[in-house]
Design an enzyme around this catalytic site. Structure first.
Site: not given
Ligand code: TTP
Ligand code: MG
Length: 368
Positions: A10, A105-106
């Site tokens: 992630d 991103d995952e």
């Molecule tokens: P996440 O992996 O949930 O968040 P992140 O990578 O920004 O932060 P971290 O993992 O370090 O906690 O989500 C990945 C991407 O998806 C995030 O950069 C932006 C997008 N996203 C949205 O557009 N809306 C949302 O509600 C969420 C949770 C994520």
């Molecule tokens: Mg993330």
């Protein structure tokens, strides 16, 4: 099945990290990605500096700016994040072909058969994170375990820029004191209900018979029975994303009743037909026969999404409307986005260049 080796990767503050890498003067500032308060926007994400002020994903931009007036708010640039996501996937592919992307991103990686790093999954995760950092100047976190659920929980453990391994013999010790909130499927509502019954940690459920959990929680109950013991047998499924043609629309003002939703869905359906006919005319839509797998999608203003699909003999408007009516009636909350579409059968030979996700399967999706 023998013991599997699963890695969940992630990216850290993904959209924000990409923007900050490209604009290094933002490095030490609170940065968020999202649409502006004037557009009643919400944050897609923000960097960890902004999180110290209480900002987070799905928070309204106006609230975020109240909490952190010096917040740098940048617009969402999806093509850029998709491009970075493809580069990350190419790094994964050096280690395994069994990759299940969950979002840009995952992803889950099954490295059971990988001979890289002498088959040491922790080392593989370490190397992947190092390569992402060296080649893309982005940081990732990783979880390593023998199933997907544990790997995902573990990737959160040392976030950001860290990794965590749950050895199989430690599973029950780990689960015993783990908050039930960490279990996939346990949202706010289910967690409050569990707490009201006196259950906080996974270990608290071990003595509860399956039928009792099922009685209280239905289908989630049987999932809870396995998951609170750290069990998850679901395989890593490459190309999880199915081929589909869909149209969706986001509304400036939330829709607050079924009639408004049906009216908007009628417009979306018209656009869907237009796209479908245009693709057919260009020979870019495969010949398919009934039953058709139709689906609708609802995103609520709370930012949770739901989809519903069913097989139908035709693609009539009425079929989409009945799916929408059923799902909306189950949860009549304010709606910010509606979509509808059709899943295409596997061998569909669609034109690659129209694919939204490149490596991850073909998806034709349009915004109205
Ligand atoms: P996440 O992996 O949930 O968040 P992140 O990578 O920004 O932060 P971290 O993992 O370090 O906690 O989500 C990945 C991407 O998806 C995030 O950069 C932006 C997008 N996203 C949205 O557009 N809306 C949302 O509600 C969420 C949770 C994520
Ligand atoms: Mg993330």
């Amino acid at each position: 099945m023998g013991m599997r080796k699963i890695i969940h990767i992630d990216m850290d503050a993904f959209y924000a990290s990409v923007e900050i890498r490209n604009q290094p003067d933002l490095q030490n500032k609170p940065v968020a990605i999202g649409s502006s308060p004037e557009q009643r926007g919400v944050l897609s994400t923000c960097n960890y500096i902004a999180r110290q002020y209480g900002c987070h994903s799905a928070m309204s931009s106006s609230k975020a700016l109240r909490l952190c007036p010096q917040l740098v708010l940048l617009p969402v640039n999806m093509p850029l994040y998709k491009q970075e996501s493809r580069k990350i996937h190419r790094i994964f592919q050096r280690y395994t072909n069994l990759i299940e992307p969950l979002s840009l991103d995952e992803a889950y990686l099954d490295v059971t058969q990988s001979t890289r790093c002498n088959g040491n999954a922790q080392q593989i995760a370490q190397e992947i994170r190092e390569q992402i950092h060296q080649e893309l100047q982005l940081t990732a976190s990783a979880g390593i375990a023998h199933n997907k659920m544990l790997a995902k929980i573990a990737s959160d453990w040392n976030k950001p820029n860290g990794q965590f391994y749950i050895p199989e013999p430690n599973t029950l010790d780990f689960m015993k004191v783990l908050s039930l909130q960490k279990i996939p499927g346990v949202g706010k509502v289910a967690f409050s209900k569990l707490q009201a019954l006196g259950y906080n940690c996974c270990g608290d459920l071990w003595d509860i018979p399956l039928y009792i959990l099922q009685k209280h929680f239905g289908k989630l109950g049987s999932q809870l029975f396995a998951r609170c013991r750290g069990e998850d047998h679901t395989p890593v499924q490459p190309h999880r994303e199915r081929k589909s043609l869909s149209v969706e629309d986001t509304f400036v003002t939330d829709l607050t009743n079924l009639q408004q939703c049906l009216d908007q869905m009628a417009n979306i359906y018209q656009e869907f037909l237009k796209r479908l006919h245009a693709l057919k005319a260009r020979g870019q839509f495969p010949h398919i026969t009934p039953p058709y797998v139709l689906f609708i999608k609802i995103k609520y203003s709370s930012f949770t999404s739901t989809t519903m699909e069913r097989r139908f003999e035709d693609m009539s408007r009425q079929n989409f409307m009945s799916l929408l009516t059923q799902r909306y009636t189950e949860n009549p909350a304010p709606v910010r986005l509606l979509g509808l579409g059709i899943h295409l059968p596997e061998p569909a030979a669609l034109n690659q260049e129209h694919g939204e996700h490149g490596d991850q399967g073909i998806q034709l999706s349009f915004n109205l």
